[in-house]
Motif scaffolding. Structure first.
Motif, PDB file in Angstrom:
ATOM      1  N   ALA A   1      -6.051  16.368  -3.476  1.00  0.00           N
ATOM      2  CA  ALA A   1      -5.059  15.577  -2.753  1.00  0.00           C
ATOM      3  C   ALA A   1      -5.628  15.048  -1.446  1.00  0.00           C
ATOM      4  O   ALA A   1      -5.525  13.846  -1.141  1.00  0.00           O
ATOM      5  N   TRP A   2      -6.262  15.919  -0.657  1.00  0.00           N
ATOM      6  CA  TRP A   2      -6.775  15.473   0.636  1.00  0.00           C
ATOM      7  C   TRP A   2      -8.093  14.736   0.494  1.00  0.00           C
ATOM      8  O   TRP A   2      -8.477  13.959   1.378  1.00  0.00           O
ATOM      9  N   ALA A   3      -8.781  14.933  -0.614  1.00  0.00           N
ATOM     10  CA  ALA A   3      -9.930  14.070  -0.906  1.00  0.00           C
ATOM     11  C   ALA A   3      -9.447  12.639  -1.122  1.00  0.00           C
ATOM     12  O   ALA A   3     -10.060  11.683  -0.627  1.00  0.00           O
ATOM     13  N   LEU A   4      -8.343  12.491  -1.830  1.00  0.00           N
ATOM     14  CA  LEU A   4      -7.768  11.157  -2.037  1.00  0.00           C
ATOM     15  C   LEU A   4      -7.305  10.550  -0.715  1.00  0.00           C
ATOM     16  O   LEU A   4      -7.486   9.351  -0.471  1.00  0.00           O
ATOM     17  N   PHE A   5      -6.691  11.374   0.122  1.00  0.00           N
ATOM     18  CA  PHE A   5      -6.255  10.873   1.424  1.00  0.00           C
ATOM     19  C   PHE A   5      -7.453  10.375   2.234  1.00  0.00           C
ATOM     20  O   PHE A   5      -7.399   9.312   2.868  1.00  0.00           O
TER      21      PHE A   5
ATOM     22  N   GLY B   1       2.969   9.557  -3.013  1.00  0.00           N
ATOM     23  CA  GLY B   1       2.056   9.814  -4.126  1.00  0.00           C
ATOM     24  C   GLY B   1       1.825  11.270  -4.425  1.00  0.00           C
ATOM     25  O   GLY B   1       1.109  11.602  -5.371  1.00  0.00           O
ATOM     26  N   GLY B   2       2.422  12.181  -3.629  1.00  0.00           N
ATOM     27  CA  GLY B   2       2.298  13.604  -3.918  1.00  0.00           C
ATOM     28  C   GLY B   2       1.206  14.305  -3.145  1.00  0.00           C
ATOM     29  O   GLY B   2       0.824  15.425  -3.497  1.00  0.00           O
ATOM     30  N   ILE B   3       0.674  13.667  -2.087  1.00  0.00           N
ATOM     31  CA  ILE B   3      -0.385  14.303  -1.305  1.00  0.00           C
ATOM     32  C   ILE B   3       0.193  15.351  -0.364  1.00  0.00           C
ATOM     33  O   ILE B   3      -0.272  16.489  -0.315  1.00  0.00           O
TER      34      ILE B   3
END
Length: 423
Positions: free
Chosen positions: A227-231, A353-355
């Motif tokens: 999740a935080w990689a995507l952020f 998005g669910g982050i």
């Protein structure tokens, strides 16, 4: 020739990034601080979702068969950890002050009164069929006052938890009563068949997909690392859009347009440069999950046999982020427009998005909205790999969405740039 121009465009982007070392450090360090902080905060919540035992107070005033059966069922469950060093008053204070979510108090003489009530009713039924029974007991028609099992709930506890606990306790008491009724009839009828062991005709059997050791519901690390990689990946929208705006304000974009190099080569150069940054960001997040989290009493992030697929998802998520950054930088005229809007839009996309909060914990309406966030597409692809051991075929839809998002953003940017230059 085009490859050489692409290489020179790539080198130009690297030189631009070297001039903003502080911004690059923020891109890498900020997500690392966020992933550690948020994972530590959310870990206890995810443990509850995974079935970690919740400490509750259990007070046994009966100290006999029924209370011992209830206590045994609760101890054998995967939900509760029983605390028994309380009296009812101190338990009430502890729960109502928020120290614990629940206290269960078993009343005195519960087993004795339950046995008397069942024996009386069974003997009455048996005698009504004209069968011999203990006449003295049958004539008594004992009236036993109903017993209440006291349940103390923290006022902040949600209704779903309360209903779940009450249903569980009711089920345990019902099963105990049924066993005693079977036993009472067996004693009265003198049968040798063990009626107590008769199993229910209908039962539940959970069917789960074949998978490895990962659970269907992620733990705190399995959620927060991707999740935080995507952020972090989508946060490159800010420096990317700022660089594009700088090129316009400094006249670099004019030199690019009058040069024999096609504009799409300029965009591809940015794409390759920032893709490398995205992959480095992801690898740093994975390194934290694998090597740092175990020292912080957090689960280790397991990437065994999954790293290649995770990198593929990272590349496609990076493309989506780069496409969005290119569009924003192309449309914005000043850094004051691109930077605040870019940061705000990334936070909004992360939220829906669910982050911040996993989608499965959101209301149904927000779960529907989440499907439109590219971060959700990337997170679902990561989930499929980490939790369901999916291959590339299993995440093809999410990868397709991310790639189409990149194509759409870049296409709109090219058309907008061409229109602006034609004016």
């Amino acid at each position: 020739m085009l490859l050489y121009k692409l290489w020179r465009s790539f080198v130009k982007e690297i030189l631009l990034l070297k001039r903003d070392i502080g911004g690059i450090v923020i891109i890498f360090v900020m997500p690392l601080l966020l992933i550690v902080t948020i994972t530590l905060i959310q870990d206890s919540t995810f443990k509850n979702l995974e079935g970690s035992k919740i400490p509750i107070i259990f007070i046994d005033k009966d100290k006999s068969e029924v209370s011992k059966s209830i206590k045994k069922e609760l101890e054998n469950s995967k939900t509760f950890q029983l605390l028994t060093n309380y009296n009812e008053k101190s338990a009430q204070n502890a729960v109502f002050s928020g120290d614990y979510q629940l206290a269960i108090v078993i009343p005195e003489n519960l087993t004795k009164d339950l046995n008397s009530n069942i024996d009386s009713k069974v003997q009455t039924i048996v005698s009504s069929f004209g069968l011999e029974t203990d006449s003295a007991s049958a004539k008594k028609n004992v009236q036993i006052k109903a017993k209440d099992i006291h349940l103390y709930f923290d006022p902040a506890t949600n209704a779903g938890f309360k209903n779940s606990v009450m249903n569980s306790v009711n089920k345990m008491v019902f099963e105990i009563e049924n066993k005693k009724i079977y036993k009472a009839f067996q004693d009265q009828l003198g049968t040798t068949e063990n009626l107590e062991e008769n199993k229910s005709l209908i039962s539940f059997k959970e069917i789960t997909p074949k998978k490895g050791a990962s659970e269907v519901i992620p733990n705190s690390v399995q959620h927060n690392v991707p999740a935080w990689a995507l952020f972090a990946i989508f946060f490159i929208v800010v420096p990317l859009s700022i660089n594009l705006v700088k090129e316009k304000s400094q006249g670099t974009s004019v030199r690019v347009r009058v040069s024999p190099t096609p504009y799409f080569i300029h965009i591809l150069g940015k794409t390759f440069t920032y893709l490398i940054i995205c992959i480095i960001q992801f690898l740093l997040m994975v390194a934290v999950g694998i090597y740092l989290f175990p020292y912080m009493d957090l689960p280790q992030f397991d990437v065994t046999g999954k790293m290649f697929h995770l990198i593929i998802v990272t590349i496609f998520a990076g493309l989506a982020a780069i496409g969005f950054g290119v569009l924003l930088g192309t449309v914005a005229d000043t850094q004051e427009q691109s930077a605040p809007f870019g940061a705000t839009s990334v936070v909004v996309l992360a939220a829906i998005g669910g982050i911040w909060v996993p989608v499965f914990l959101m209301p149904e309406f927000m779960q529907s909205i989440a499907k439109f966030s590219p971060m959700n597409w990337g997170l679902n692809a990561y989930y499929d790999i980490i939790l369901r051991n999916s291959g590339i075929g299993g995440i093809a839809k999410e990868l397709g969405f991310l790639f189409l998002f990149y194509i759409a953003m870049v296409t709109i940017s090219l058309f907008y740039e061409r229109k602006q230059n034609a004016v």
